[in-house]
Design a protein around this motif. Structure first.
Motif, PDB file in Angstrom:
ATOM      1  N   LYS A 114       0.837  -1.200   0.000  1.00 54.30           N
ATOM      2  CA  LYS A 114       0.000   0.000   0.000  1.00 54.30           C
ATOM      3  C   LYS A 114       0.875   1.253   0.000  1.00 54.30           C
ATOM      4  O   LYS A 114       1.829   1.372   0.772  1.00 54.30           O
ATOM      5  CB  LYS A 114      -0.902   0.002   1.228  1.00 54.30           C
ATOM      6  N   VAL A 217      -9.342  -3.661   3.725  1.00 57.71           N
ATOM      7  CA  VAL A 217      -8.182  -3.316   4.555  1.00 57.71           C
ATOM      8  C   VAL A 217      -7.204  -4.475   4.703  1.00 57.71           C
ATOM      9  O   VAL A 217      -6.051  -4.277   5.102  1.00 57.71           O
ATOM     10  CB  VAL A 217      -8.616  -2.818   5.951  1.00 57.71           C
ATOM     11  N   ASP A 226      -0.803  -4.061   3.665  1.00 52.55           N
ATOM     12  CA  ASP A 226      -0.774  -2.798   4.416  1.00 52.55           C
ATOM     13  C   ASP A 226      -0.061  -3.075   5.731  1.00 52.55           C
ATOM     14  O   ASP A 226      -0.605  -3.714   6.628  1.00 52.55           O
ATOM     15  CB  ASP A 226      -2.198  -2.299   4.664  1.00 52.55           C
ATOM     16  N   ARG A 229      -1.779  -2.263   9.052  1.00 53.66           N
ATOM     17  CA  ARG A 229      -3.025  -2.950   9.436  1.00 53.66           C
ATOM     18  C   ARG A 229      -2.875  -3.508  10.850  1.00 53.66           C
ATOM     19  O   ARG A 229      -2.002  -4.312  11.124  1.00 53.66           O
ATOM     20  CB  ARG A 229      -3.345  -4.063   8.441  1.00 53.66           C
TER      21      ARG A 229
END
Length: 486
Positions: A114, A217, A226, A229
């Motif tokens: 990301k 997500v 990510d 996260r």
């Protein structure tokens, strides 16, 4: 980019183009995706592997991917490796075997990270991560497959992130390609939390990846990692745990075996003979084993996992510590496709699987009356997976000791070709012990070892005994296995 050295080899008339064909083929697939990024940022091995450098990947290209609004795919950095496949075709790294099979190891790695707000250049730590995985592949000659999982036990970027392990899957955008030196597919690294890794172990990697694709997500359709996260997919949607539990119940686990801290003792022998319990045995000739779809045990013993709390490979560092090429043991955690059952209710063992441990012709099989199995805590926590996820589905599960050649294979009555039978459920072939468990006994054991289902630390030692079956299992501290005097 370094220019390739002209050498003789696969090219026609003994001439090798300055732009190697294998490299050009991968660049062509990258240009198809990123026509406007003809010269992406690139991490380059300073000293190429074929010149004695430590990094097997010659290059890692880094692209800016704008995502896909229609699929709710967020903007991210896209990393592509060059070097696990044959780039040159002149035997400098990979043996050139023609265009019909895989090129080199047959795949390259990719990674999608990301893009953080305000980030103008891609972070370079994923390149070191990819080099670490590539070193493992080159040293072990074990290849990765879609659905494999890698136990890393450390934040992938050396931060405080919960993303500490990896799953592997097909890259959603990059298509398999055919090069002059063979075929190449693209396997994408997906960062996962410990709970997601454990679910992949208990069930299968592809199932967990499919759940992650449904949550933006946790990666979304393209499985973008990510590192910030903070929640697992089970925190985000508690109902997903029910999906996993149902999958384990109906499909079982795809994990066929692990390397572990374990040992077995023959309690039916006098104590003075204990040292001989894992040496050459005299007894009845083993039954001829089935040679059906059974590379599983041999592959398990060759490719299995080591359980420990340390990173599976050396931690990522920003600076190289010299150019000595490291040696790696088989210490990654996989759910390799070569280990997966090809039939739903019937597994089999391979005729030469025992040769992975000791020479078949020197060893006879011996039936045992009573056995004692010993595991460390991390290995012991996989006993419920072994019983519920494997044996209740007609499969087998192997523990291969990280200390020497000892191995323990649990088999169900549905497994073909085992040398353990219902009449003689405990049988040893040199250092390899097979234990055949009936479905009724498996259910009983699951009830008795229920506390091992929890991931919390259990007070050790822990002992479970089934006198009527003449079986004892102990879960012991690591020191017992690390110190042979104990």
């Amino acid at each position: 980019m370094d220019e390739a050295r002209p050498t003789s080899g696969a090219a026609a008339h003994g001439l090798v183009p300055l732009f190697p064909p294998g490299l050009q083929a991968i660049y062509g697939e990258c240009r198809r995706l990123y026509p406007e990024q003809a010269n992406p940022l690139q991490v380059t091995a300073i000293v190429k592997y074929w010149l004695g450098g430590p990094d097997p990947l010659d290059y890692i290209s880094m692209y800016r991917n704008m995502g896909c609004a229609a699929q709710d795919v967020q903007e991210h950095w896209h990393y592509v490796s060059f070097g696990l496949s044959d780039l040159y075709g002149d035997n400098r790294v990979h043996e050139f075997t023609g265009a019909d099979g895989p090129s080199g190891f047959g795949f390259e790695l990719t990674f999608r990270l990301k893009r953080e707000v305000g980030e103008t250049a891609p972070p370079t730590w994923p390149a070191e991560l990819m080099q670490g995985l590539a070193r493992y592949v080159f040293q072990s000659e074990n290849t990765f497959c879609s659905g494999d999982h890698v136990s890393w036990h450390s934040p992938l970027d050396n931060s405080e992130s919960r993303i500490q392990h990896m799953l592997l899957t097909e890259d959603p955008q990059m298509h398999p390609i055919q090069t002059p030196f063979g075929s190449v597919s693209f396997l994408q690294i997906v960062g996962v939390c410990t709970e997601e890794l454990q679910a992949a172990q208990q069930w299968n990697g592809q199932g967990i990846l499919e759940l992650m694709r449904g949550i933006r997500v946790s990666g979304g359709p393209w499985l973008i990692t990510d590192m910030r996260r903070g929640e697992t997919i089970f925190d985000i949607d508690p109902h997903l745990q029910e999906r996993v539990d149902q999958g384990i119940e109906t499909e079982g686990s795809n994990l066929s075996g692990v390397s572990a801290k374990c040992v077995w003792d023959d309690l039916s022998r006098p104590p003075e003979d204990e040292e001989d319990s894992r040496s050459i045995c005299i007894g009845s000739q083993p039954r001829r084993l089935s040679d059906k779809d059974t590379e599983q045990i041999r592959e398990t013993l060759r490719k299995g996992l080591e359980f420990n709390s340390k990173p599976a490979l050396p931690p990522i560092t920003s600076q190289k510590q010299g150019h000595e090429r490291p040696h790696y043991t088989s210490s990654l955690m996989f759910s390799l496709s070569s280990l997966r059952s090809r039939r739903s209710r019937k597994d089999s063992l391979e005729s030469d699987s025992s040769a992975a441990i000791v020479p078949h012709e020197l060893v006879r099989t011996r039936q045992l009356e009573s056995v004692h199995l010993k595991f460390n805590q991390e290995s012991g926590t996989l006993l419920p997976l072994c019983l519920r996820g494997r044996l209740l589905h007609g499969r087998h599960f192997t523990y291969k000791s990280i200390h020497g050649d000892t191995a323990i294979t649990f088999v169900s009555t549905g497994v073909e070709g085992a040398f353990a039978t219902e009449e003689h459920p405990y049988a040893a072939h040199g250092p390899w012990l097979q234990i055949l468990l009936t479905e009724e006994f498996v259910e009983q054991m699951l009830g008795d070892i229920q506390e091992l289902n929890t991931r919390e630390e259990t007070k050790l030692p822990k002992e479970y005994s089934w006198p009527e079956k003449k079986l004892k299992i102990s879960v012991l501290p690591d020191a017992v296995f690390d110190n042979p005097l104990q």
